[in-house]
Design an enzyme around this catalytic site. Sequence first.
Site, PDB file in Angstrom:
ATOM      1  N   SER A 204      32.771 -15.838 -22.137  1.00  0.00           N
ATOM      2  CA  SER A 204      32.907 -15.614 -20.704  1.00  0.00           C
ATOM      3  C   SER A 204      33.884 -16.619 -20.088  1.00  0.00           C
ATOM      4  O   SER A 204      35.037 -16.678 -20.494  1.00  0.00           O
ATOM      5  CB  SER A 204      31.521 -15.685 -20.048  1.00  0.00           C
ATOM      6  OG  SER A 204      31.550 -15.162 -18.750  1.00  0.00           O
ATOM      7  N   ASP A 232      34.123 -11.780 -24.902  1.00  0.00           N
ATOM      8  CA  ASP A 232      34.033 -11.120 -23.600  1.00  0.00           C
ATOM      9  C   ASP A 232      34.476 -12.053 -22.465  1.00  0.00           C
ATOM     10  O   ASP A 232      33.682 -12.420 -21.598  1.00  0.00           O
ATOM     11  CB  ASP A 232      32.603 -10.627 -23.351  1.00  0.00           C
ATOM     12  CG  ASP A 232      32.577  -9.321 -22.560  1.00  0.00           C
ATOM     13  OD1 ASP A 232      33.532  -8.543 -22.670  1.00  0.00           O
ATOM     14  OD2 ASP A 232      31.597  -9.084 -21.828  1.00  0.00           O
ATOM     15  N   HIS A 293      27.162  -8.208 -22.119  1.00  0.00           N
ATOM     16  CA  HIS A 293      28.053  -9.371 -22.004  1.00  0.00           C
ATOM     17  C   HIS A 293      27.753 -10.409 -23.080  1.00  0.00           C
ATOM     18  O   HIS A 293      28.667 -10.938 -23.722  1.00  0.00           O
ATOM     19  CB  HIS A 293      27.897  -9.974 -20.605  1.00  0.00           C
ATOM     20  CG  HIS A 293      28.880 -11.052 -20.285  1.00  0.00           C
ATOM     21  ND1 HIS A 293      30.234 -10.929 -20.505  1.00  0.00           N
ATOM     22  CD2 HIS A 293      28.711 -12.294 -19.736  1.00  0.00           C
ATOM     23  CE1 HIS A 293      30.861 -12.027 -20.103  1.00  0.00           C
ATOM     24  NE2 HIS A 293      29.954 -12.869 -19.652  1.00  0.00           N
TER      25      HIS A 293
END
EC number: 3.1.1.32
Length: 379
Positions: A204, A232, A293
């Site tokens: 992230s 991601d 995610h």
Amino acid sequence: MKFITAILVIFCVYLLSTAGDSKILPLKKLPSKIFGHLKSHVDNTVKKPLKVFGHLKSHVENSVGPLRMNKLTPNCIFGVKSMSMVLFTKNIPDGKYISLDSDLGRDLDLTKTIYFTAHGFISNVNHSLSNRLSRALVEKDYTVFSLDWSDAACTTGGLPLVKLLGYPSAVQNTREIGNLMADYVMSLIDHGASLRNMAFIGHSLGSHVCGFASKKIYESGYGKVPLLFAADPAQPLFQLKQCPDRLCDTDAKLVITLHTSQIGLGYPIGGLDLYFNGGFVQPKCHLDITCAHIRSVLYLINMVEKKCSFPGIPATYKQILNPFSKFPYPNSKTTDCFVMDDSIFNPRRKSLQNLAGGIYYMFVDPDTFCTRKNFNCQR
């Protein structure tokens, strides 16, 4: 409206992350000096310096009176206040915080591959998946430095809902955290480590941290990081930015991006862009974006722990975006396919740089989050 939606999604990530935190490692707010690179922050409310990796610099944080503002607001809005490193090795499977006074010679084998990992928004190195990834890499006999930038990532201080409003600050902090991470890496190199033996993994916001670190290392004349995994990479407030201000495919010799959710950057951003199960919805996650995610990290873990392999076939971004696109499962006669397994973690693997770049649709077993072992197809 899109930003508000993104914030609500990120809050779900926070709820999920706090529910799964591991208590194995004590979280220290005061980071340590590393190899002589020193950065000092002064907090007028406590009258104590906070030592952070980097070069000498002074910062003054004003008091807000009897009611400390950071009781209500996350620490991240005050900028980069602290960060630290946790070292994992075969002999230190639980990890330990590293300071200048630590004798790394006892714990660090410079001939082994060294991984640096960076967590995301409202997370820390204690998070169950972050900790599990570090332990899994250690089982492959790698050395792992796990970056703890929880203060700057809005993990500490403030009320849960208010932490979400700190997301823009966390985004802004990624560059400075990345620069400080680069200082640490360059210090290791100055003391005998080889950049050729290093690789980065970021999840992230941590993906962008790794990108900024890689940029500074290269701009400082140390060369390019061989391998960078972006799990991601965060999309909110990054989707319109250009390469200098986000993770980019030029940040390392090979940037491998794992796309798994709508909260991650959807468009191709790496040298090798892998869209697991299409890149937006993951098996058994349904419409749970937070589940999808963090699945990017779980896939990396499964490759190491369970010896999973993930086959993929070439695709175009237009095909990825089309919900009606059909992707045939590859077999021994399939050409131009790509198989991702634990061998990809070795940055010294000679064939690594010869991997065909581009976009791949990656197949994921809906029950095991894995695929066939020892899968082969024509290259």
